[in-house]
Motif scaffolding. Structure first.
Motif, short mmCIF file in Angstrom:
data_model
loop_
_atom_site.label_atom_id
_atom_site.label_comp_id
_atom_site.label_asym_id
_atom_site.label_seq_id
_atom_site.Cartn_x
_atom_site.Cartn_y
_atom_site.Cartn_z
N MET A 1 0.83 -1.18 0.00
CA MET A 1 0.00 0.00 0.00
C MET A 1 0.88 1.25 0.00
O MET A 1 1.85 1.33 0.74
CB MET A 1 -0.89 -0.04 1.24
CG MET A 1 -1.93 1.04 1.28
SD MET A 1 -3.18 0.64 0.11
CE MET A 1 -4.45 1.73 0.53
N ALA A 2 0.53 2.20 -0.80
CA ALA A 2 1.30 3.44 -0.89
C ALA A 2 1.04 4.33 0.31
O ALA A 2 -0.05 4.38 0.84
CB ALA A 2 0.93 4.19 -2.16
N GLU A 3 2.08 5.02 0.73
CA GLU A 3 1.97 5.95 1.85
C GLU A 3 1.53 7.31 1.31
O GLU A 3 2.01 7.77 0.28
CB GLU A 3 3.32 6.08 2.54
CG GLU A 3 3.29 6.95 3.76
CD GLU A 3 4.66 7.04 4.40
OE1 GLU A 3 4.96 8.11 4.94
OE2 GLU A 3 5.40 6.05 4.36
N THR A 4 0.62 7.96 2.01
CA THR A 4 0.12 9.27 1.60
C THR A 4 0.65 10.33 2.56
O THR A 4 0.64 10.14 3.77
CB THR A 4 -1.41 9.30 1.62
OG1 THR A 4 -1.90 8.26 0.79
CG2 THR A 4 -1.94 10.62 1.14
N THR A 5 1.11 11.44 2.01
CA THR A 5 1.63 12.54 2.79
C THR A 5 0.93 13.82 2.36
O THR A 5 0.75 14.06 1.17
CB THR A 5 3.14 12.71 2.58
OG1 THR A 5 3.77 11.48 2.92
CG2 THR A 5 3.70 13.81 3.43
N LYS A 6 0.56 14.63 3.32
CA LYS A 6 -0.07 15.91 3.01
C LYS A 6 1.00 17.00 2.96
O LYS A 6 1.92 17.01 3.75
CB LYS A 6 -1.11 16.27 4.06
CG LYS A 6 -2.32 15.38 4.01
CD LYS A 6 -3.38 15.87 4.95
CE LYS A 6 -4.58 14.93 4.85
NZ LYS A 6 -5.67 15.42 5.67
N VAL A 7 0.84 17.90 1.99
CA VAL A 7 1.74 19.04 1.83
C VAL A 7 0.88 20.30 1.90
O VAL A 7 -0.14 20.40 1.22
CB VAL A 7 2.48 18.98 0.48
CG1 VAL A 7 3.31 20.22 0.27
CG2 VAL A 7 3.33 17.74 0.40
N VAL A 8 1.30 21.25 2.70
CA VAL A 8 0.57 22.51 2.81
C VAL A 8 1.02 23.41 1.66
O VAL A 8 2.21 23.60 1.45
CB VAL A 8 0.84 23.18 4.16
CG1 VAL A 8 0.12 24.51 4.25
CG2 VAL A 8 0.40 22.27 5.29
N ALA A 9 0.04 23.94 0.94
CA ALA A 9 0.34 24.81 -0.21
C ALA A 9 -0.63 25.99 -0.20
O ALA A 9 -1.72 25.91 0.35
CB ALA A 9 0.21 24.03 -1.51
N ARG A 10 -0.20 27.05 -0.84
CA ARG A 10 -1.06 28.22 -1.01
C ARG A 10 -1.50 28.31 -2.46
O ARG A 10 -0.71 28.02 -3.37
CB ARG A 10 -0.29 29.50 -0.71
CG ARG A 10 0.21 29.61 0.68
CD ARG A 10 0.81 30.98 0.84
NE ARG A 10 2.02 30.86 1.65
CZ ARG A 10 2.90 31.80 1.79
NH1 ARG A 10 2.77 32.94 1.16
NH2 ARG A 10 3.96 31.62 2.55
N LYS A 11 -2.71 28.73 -2.68
CA LYS A 11 -3.19 28.94 -4.04
C LYS A 11 -2.59 30.25 -4.56
O LYS A 11 -2.56 31.26 -3.86
CB LYS A 11 -4.71 29.01 -4.05
CG LYS A 11 -5.28 29.03 -5.43
CD LYS A 11 -6.77 28.88 -5.40
CE LYS A 11 -7.28 28.87 -6.82
NZ LYS A 11 -8.73 28.71 -6.87
N ARG A 12 -2.07 30.20 -5.80
CA ARG A 12 -1.51 31.41 -6.43
C ARG A 12 -2.60 32.08 -7.24
O ARG A 12 -3.39 31.43 -7.90
CB ARG A 12 -0.36 31.05 -7.37
CG ARG A 12 0.86 30.57 -6.68
CD ARG A 12 2.03 30.48 -7.64
NE ARG A 12 1.86 29.42 -8.62
CZ ARG A 12 2.15 29.52 -9.90
NH1 ARG A 12 2.64 30.62 -10.40
NH2 ARG A 12 1.98 28.50 -10.72
N ASP A 13 -2.60 33.41 -7.23
CA ASP A 13 -3.58 34.17 -8.00
C ASP A 13 -3.13 34.43 -9.42
O ASP A 13 -3.94 34.49 -10.33
CB ASP A 13 -3.87 35.51 -7.31
CG ASP A 13 -4.53 35.33 -5.96
OD1 ASP A 13 -5.29 34.36 -5.80
OD2 ASP A 13 -4.26 36.15 -5.07
#
Length: 66
Positions: A1-13
Motif C-alpha cells: 500500500m502506498a503511503e500518503t503525505t499531506k503538503v501545505v500549499a497556497r493557491k496562487r492568484d
C-alpha cells in the motif's frame, strides 16, 4: 500500500512567468496541479515540506492532491 503525505500549499492568484517569479521571490516553489478532469490549480509550496518528502524515500516519490 502506498503511503500518503499531506503538503501545505497556497493557491496562487497569478499565472505564467510573472506569478512563478513572484512565488520564488517569496521563497516558495511554484507548481500546478492538474488532472482528474478538473481545471488546473496554481499553487506555491514551502521548500522544506517538499525536501522532507523527497529525502524520505529515495526510490520513488509520488505526490497526490486532494
Amino acid at each position: 500500500m502506498a503511503e500518503t503525505t499531506k503538503v501545505v500549499a497556497r493557491k496562487r492568484d497569478r499565472a505564467g512567468k510573472g506569478g512563478a517569479r513572484s512565488s520564488r521571490r517569496d521563497g516558495l516553489i511554484p507548481a500546478v496541479i492538474y488532472g482528474d478532469k478538473q481545471p488546473p490549480m496554481m499553487i506555491a509550496v514551502e521548500p522544506k515540506s517538499i525536501e522532507r518528502i523527497m529525502h524520505r524515500d529515495r526510490k520513488s516519490t509520488r505526490l497526490n492532491s486532494s
